[in-house]
Design a protein around this motif. Structure first.
Motif, PDB file in Angstrom:
ATOM      1  N   GLU A  18       0.807  -1.216   0.000  1.00 19.78           N
ATOM      2  CA  GLU A  18       0.000   0.000   0.000  1.00 19.78           C
ATOM      3  C   GLU A  18       0.842   1.269   0.000  1.00 19.78           C
ATOM      4  OE1 GLU A  18      -2.327  -0.405   3.487  1.00 19.78           O
ATOM      5  OE2 GLU A  18      -3.694  -1.895   2.635  1.00 19.78           O
ATOM      6  N   THR A  19       2.126   1.139   0.350  1.00 20.34           N
ATOM      7  CA  THR A  19       3.006   2.301   0.441  1.00 20.34           C
ATOM      8  C   THR A  19       4.340   1.971  -0.205  1.00 20.34           C
ATOM      9  OG1 THR A  19       3.992   1.650   2.552  1.00 20.34           O
ATOM     10  CG2 THR A  19       1.948   2.942   2.641  1.00 20.34           C
ATOM     11  N   PHE A  20       5.138   3.017  -0.400  1.00 23.27           N
ATOM     12  CA  PHE A  20       6.469   2.813  -0.973  1.00 23.27           C
ATOM     13  C   PHE A  20       7.332   1.969  -0.045  1.00 23.27           C
ATOM     14  CE2 PHE A  20      10.833   4.219  -2.040  1.00 23.27           C
ATOM     15  CZ  PHE A  20      10.838   3.842  -3.380  1.00 23.27           C
ATOM     16  N   ASN A  21       7.185   2.140   1.258  1.00 26.21           N
ATOM     17  CA  ASN A  21       7.956   1.321   2.196  1.00 26.21           C
ATOM     18  C   ASN A  21       7.569  -0.145   2.096  1.00 26.21           C
ATOM     19  OD1 ASN A  21      10.010   1.470   4.370  1.00 26.21           O
ATOM     20  ND2 ASN A  21       8.393   0.534   5.596  1.00 26.21           N
ATOM     21  N   ASP A  22       6.294  -0.413   1.782  1.00 29.39           N
ATOM     22  CA  ASP A  22       5.867  -1.798   1.560  1.00 29.39           C
ATOM     23  C   ASP A  22       6.606  -2.403   0.374  1.00 29.39           C
ATOM     24  OD1 ASP A  22       4.123  -1.729   3.677  1.00 29.39           O
ATOM     25  OD2 ASP A  22       2.323  -1.410   2.451  1.00 29.39           O
ATOM     26  N   LEU A  23       6.801  -1.621  -0.685  1.00 23.84           N
ATOM     27  CA  LEU A  23       7.552  -2.117  -1.840  1.00 23.84           C
ATOM     28  C   LEU A  23       8.994  -2.431  -1.457  1.00 23.84           C
ATOM     29  CD1 LEU A  23       6.430   0.118  -4.867  1.00 23.84           C
ATOM     30  CD2 LEU A  23       5.799  -2.250  -4.372  1.00 23.84           C
ATOM     31  N   ILE A  24       9.586  -1.574  -0.628  1.00 24.82           N
ATOM     32  CA  ILE A  24      10.956  -1.820  -0.176  1.00 24.82           C
ATOM     33  C   ILE A  24      11.033  -3.148   0.576  1.00 24.82           C
ATOM     34  CG2 ILE A  24      12.808  -0.980   1.314  1.00 24.82           C
ATOM     35  CD1 ILE A  24      11.796   1.865   0.780  1.00 24.82           C
TER      36      ILE A  24
ATOM     37  N   ALA B 280      15.509   0.330  -1.485  1.00 28.55           N
ATOM     38  CA  ALA B 280      14.771   1.542  -1.853  1.00 28.55           C
ATOM     39  C   ALA B 280      15.125   1.980  -3.266  1.00 28.55           C
ATOM     40  CB  ALA B 280      15.081   2.657  -0.855  1.00 28.55           C
ATOM     41  N   ALA B 281      16.427   1.835  -3.619  1.00 26.49           N
ATOM     42  CA  ALA B 281      16.841   2.188  -4.984  1.00 26.49           C
ATOM     43  C   ALA B 281      16.174   1.285  -6.001  1.00 26.49           C
ATOM     44  CB  ALA B 281      18.367   2.101  -5.100  1.00 26.49           C
TER      45      ALA B 281
ATOM     46  N   ILE C 151      10.515  -6.277  -1.882  1.00 30.44           N
ATOM     47  CA  ILE C 151      11.709  -6.598  -2.670  1.00 30.44           C
ATOM     48  C   ILE C 151      12.762  -7.270  -1.799  1.00 30.44           C
ATOM     49  CG2 ILE C 151      13.666  -5.547  -3.891  1.00 30.44           C
ATOM     50  CD1 ILE C 151      11.629  -3.501  -5.002  1.00 30.44           C
ATOM     51  N   SER C 152      12.874  -6.832  -0.547  1.00 27.62           N
ATOM     52  CA  SER C 152      13.870  -7.402   0.354  1.00 27.62           C
ATOM     53  C   SER C 152      13.454  -8.780   0.865  1.00 27.62           C
ATOM     54  CB  SER C 152      14.097  -6.462   1.539  1.00 27.62           C
ATOM     55  OG  SER C 152      14.531  -5.196   1.088  1.00 27.62           O
ATOM     56  N   LEU C 153      12.162  -8.998   1.029  1.00 26.67           N
ATOM     57  CA  LEU C 153      11.680 -10.318   1.462  1.00 26.67           C
ATOM     58  C   LEU C 153      11.991 -11.393   0.434  1.00 26.67           C
ATOM     59  CD1 LEU C 153       8.132  -9.890   3.054  1.00 26.67           C
ATOM     60  CD2 LEU C 153      10.131 -10.907   4.129  1.00 26.67           C
ATOM     61  N   PHE C 154      11.915 -11.023  -0.846  1.00 30.34           N
ATOM     62  CA  PHE C 154      12.081 -12.006  -1.916  1.00 30.34           C
ATOM     63  C   PHE C 154      13.573 -12.172  -2.220  1.00 30.34           C
ATOM     64  CE2 PHE C 154      11.198 -13.903  -6.133  1.00 30.34           C
ATOM     65  CZ  PHE C 154      10.226 -14.802  -5.742  1.00 30.34           C
ATOM     66  N   ARG C 155      14.344 -12.519  -1.190  1.00 24.70           N
ATOM     67  CA  ARG C 155      15.785 -12.704  -1.302  1.00 24.70           C
ATOM     68  C   ARG C 155      16.161 -14.010  -0.620  1.00 24.70           C
ATOM     69  NH1 ARG C 155      18.412 -10.057  -4.875  1.00 24.70           N
ATOM     70  NH2 ARG C 155      20.305 -10.122  -3.616  1.00 24.70           N
ATOM     71  N   PRO C 156      17.334 -14.559  -0.944  1.00 20.95           N
ATOM     72  CA  PRO C 156      17.723 -15.859  -0.359  1.00 20.95           C
ATOM     73  C   PRO C 156      17.724 -15.872   1.162  1.00 20.95           C
ATOM     74  CG  PRO C 156      19.162 -15.315  -2.198  1.00 20.95           C
ATOM     75  CD  PRO C 156      18.295 -14.107  -1.975  1.00 20.95           C
ATOM     76  N   GLY C 157      18.158 -14.759   1.805  1.00 23.37           N
ATOM     77  CA  GLY C 157      18.232 -14.746   3.260  1.00 23.37           C
ATOM     78  C   GLY C 157      16.887 -14.980   3.928  1.00 23.37           C
TER      79      GLY C 157
END
Length: 705
Positions: free
Chosen positions: A241-247, A370-371, A250-256
């Protein structure tokens, strides 16, 4: 001693890693600017050593054996991107390879020597090449520190690779060419060209409700970072719902986060199904924004700092060390005593350590995320507010993971008119054209025509407008195969009034193919040698009907696929509409109406097959089909791969059986339990009816998981 060593050491032990994302189309321009600005005495590109892996080893050994290039190429492409030393085990473990001709030969031992040589050259150097993005930055002592040679592109190139230059203490700049940046630039240029106003994408606010509605709909094909099957499923559950949600997304969908199994607890807390759970109450300030889940590098640093009392710079050194097993052991020896000294009990330390170990160094720092989130938002904004221009950019620069034909279908589903190849309207890019109703259509480019050269494209564009096929032949001088490809792909349809089947009259594309044969036999001088006559001046053409029938709709679509790789005038699945309706096959647009645990059938053209590494270590195949209403994804676990591997990997159009899994209002996934080649199923249905199809699809049932 370990504690003293850490606190007395420099706060940062390695040089910074500097990345700059630029338009892929202009990457070499940026290289040239850097060299012009600082001089070749201070700058060099980084080299890399290409080594043999499975596919390259198979191709080169096959050439040494004198085997047919086409056979070797087909065999090499059948393998996933694996080490050459694993080809024999792959033939045993991967069912789809056993059905290849070489797979059958391997079982008899006839190509054991071939495979032995393939495995023997694993990892050996193949050739040296310029690194696709690395540039060394130095002073005038650069040439005293590294040997330099000229690369194939003409830039000075260090003999050291990316790791060597860092060990040498040289600063490395990565100039990363991003095709999506070029796609966005092309979209903005096209919108400005046809409307006179350039969309202000960099000045837009980051809270456009329509943009987030598009993202939440999961109709995000072509959108940066969020178009893969896994991401589309994730944003359906997450509903940013927000730009921070997008951040965060994107970070959740990582190997870690995936490896540490953090996505599920995050989503459950996000949707209010569970309360956030923190590894320790002291970590709540660091983890509140992500509901107790470790997502960002910055959170890892704060965990280290809270539990050990170290500085954030020292915490970052620890995070970097976690990238290797030895590094993890070293950090663990320091972490436990330091945390115990801070008063934490062993149970909490164990719990926090397991999170850190699983996360390791695989993840994003929030600034990096964020970038990435900015072009994610911007591409979704373009798709929402300037969809036709957006598709022009995507189709011209092809930045995503899916073939162009799926993007073309997605454009149709968004109401965009696709304008076919036209000898007088197409050019070297996909571009906008205004339609009579003042909307915009997307014109197909010459660049997708099979066998066409850049020189032929340039002559076609320079010669526009043309008055006839003979005019094109004489002034643009295409080769005969290219001229024939232009005809069968419909490039002359508007020139000769072929705007619909009714308007075609007696003159057909086949008549034009006959004229090309006449032109070729006469050396292009315009001497008629058959029943066709034409005006060599280029001012017009008179073609007598040959009596040959016009191409059918199916033949036209087949020709477009062969020539362009695109089904422009119609979708392939249009010709399977009868079996889709007859077997009650569920289409992409109707998936949200399915119940959890429901067994359904889907069908479509295969557009992607992925086998990413997963936490369990077992192979999982993610299949994406295009059924003309949108993409539909299915997941094949190991128990569903063996019996269906041949069709799964070798068929183009598939019928898939699967079980629906619902997770949230828009979270829908399909666990596949079988697949078959759709053409064979259709023939069986036409011959034996529904009963015969049921006998086939119910013959092999995969137990539920």
């Amino acid at each position: 001693n370990l504690l003293m060593e850490r606190f007395l050491s420099p706060l940062r032990r390695v040089l910074p890693d500097i990345d700059i994302d630029v338009e892929s189309e202009r990457r070499l321009d940026i290289y040239q600017w850097i060299f012009d600005k600082f001089g070749s005495e201070r700058i060099a590109t980084v080299s890399m050593m290409e080594t043999y892996r499975a596919r390259s080893a198979i191709r080169d050994v096959g050439l040494a054996f004198g085997l047919p290039t086409s056979d070797i190429d087909a065999f090499a492409k059948a393998f996933p991107h694996i080490r050459a030393r694993n080809v024999k085990s792959a033939l045993v473990d991967l069912p789809e390879l056993r059905h290849s001709s070489f797979g059958r030969l391997a079982a008899t031992g006839e190509i054991d020597n071939f495979l032995n040589l393939v495995e023997a050259i694993d990892g050996l150097p193949r050739h040296i090449a310029m690194h696709p993005c690395g540039v060394v930055l130095s002073d005038l002592t650069l040439l005293d520190r590294t040997p330099v040679e000229s690369s194939a592109a003409g830039f000075p190139m260090s003999h050291f690779d990316k790791d060597d230059v860092e060990h040498m203490g040289l600063l490395k700049l990565d100039v990363l060419g991003v095709r999506m940046q070029s796609a966005m630039a092309h979209a903005l240029n096209e919108a400005e060209r046809v409307t006179g106003e350039r969309p202000v994408i960099d000045g837009t606010t980051l809270d456009d409700k329509a943009t987030y509605a598009l993202i939440q709909s999961t109709r995000t094909l072509g959108c940066f970072q969020i178009e893969s099957p896994g991401q589309r499923e994730l944003i359906g559950k997450f509903a940013p719902e927000t730009f921070n949600d997008l951040i965060i997304d994107i970070s959740l969908f990582r190997p870690g986060p995936v490896k540490s199994d953090m996505i599920t607890p995050f989503l459950r807390a996000r949707q209010g199904w569970n309360a956030p759970v923190f590894p320790h109450p002291d970590l709540a300030p660091a983890l509140t924004e992500t509901y107790g889940v470790v997502v960002f590098h910055e959170q890892v640093l704060r965990i280290f700092s809270v539990f050990t009392g170290c500085s954030l710079a020292e915490a970052d050194e620890s995070r970097r060390s976690m990238a290797s097993p030895q590094g993890q052991d070293d950090v663990r020896v320091w972490f436990y005593p330091a945390a115990l000294a801070r008063g934490y009990d062993i149970d909490h330390i164990d719990r926090v350590w397991e999170i850190l170990r699983a996360f390791a160094s695989f993840g994003f720092c929030k600034a990096h995320a964020a970038a990435f989130a900015l072009p994610t938002y911007q591409t979704a904004w373009l798709k929402t507010h300037h969809p036709a221009a957006f598709y022009c950019g995507l189709l011209t620069h092809d930045p995503g993971m899916y073939p162009k034909r799926l993007i073309l279908g997605d454009a149709r589903n968004f109401g965009i008119t696709i304008l076919g190849l036209d000898v007088n309207a197409s050019n070297d890019v996909y571009h906008l054209e205004q339609l009579p109703d003042l909307s915009f259509g997307v014109r197909v480019s010459f660049t997708d025509v099979k066998e066409i050269s850049e020189a032929e494209i340039e002559r076609l564009i320079a010669g526009q407008p043309f008055s006839s096929l003979s005019d094109v032949w004489l002034r643009a001088r295409p080769s005969r195969p290219v001229a024939e490809n232009l005809v069968v792909a419909g490039a002359f349809d508007s020139l000769y009034g072929f705007t619909s089947r009714k308007a075609r009259g007696q003159i057909t594309r086949r008549d034009l193919l006959l004229q090309i044969a006449d032109l070729d036999r006469s050396g292009g001088k315009g001497v008629a040698t058959s029943q066709l006559s034409f005006d060599v001046s280029g001012s017009g053409i008179s073609v007598s009907a040959s009596g040959l029938p016009e191409m059918t709709s199916a033949q036209r679509v087949k020709s477009e696929l062969e020539v362009l790789g695109l089904d422009v005038s119609g979708h392939v699945m249009d010709f399977y509409a009868d079996v889709v309706k007859g077997l009650n096959i569920v289409q992409s647009r109707d998936l949200l109406g399915c119940r959890s645990k429901e067994i359904i059938f889907i069908a479509g053209v295969k557009v992607a097959t992925q086998m990413p590494p997963i936490r369990s270590g077992k192979r999982v195949v993610f299949l994406t089909l295009d059924d003309s209403t949108g993409p539909v994804d299915a997941t094949f676990f190991e128990d569903a791969q063996g019996p269906y591997a041949h069709d799964l990997f070798n068929s183009w159009i598939l019928l898939v059986r699967g079980e629906i899994r619902r997770t949230g209002p828009r979270g829908v996934s399909l666990r596949a339990t079988g697949c078959w080649e759709l053409g064979s199923v259709r023939r069986l249905w036409l011959d034996g009816g529904l009963e015969a199809v049921n006998e086939l699809v119910l013959a092999h049932q995969v137990p539920g998981r």
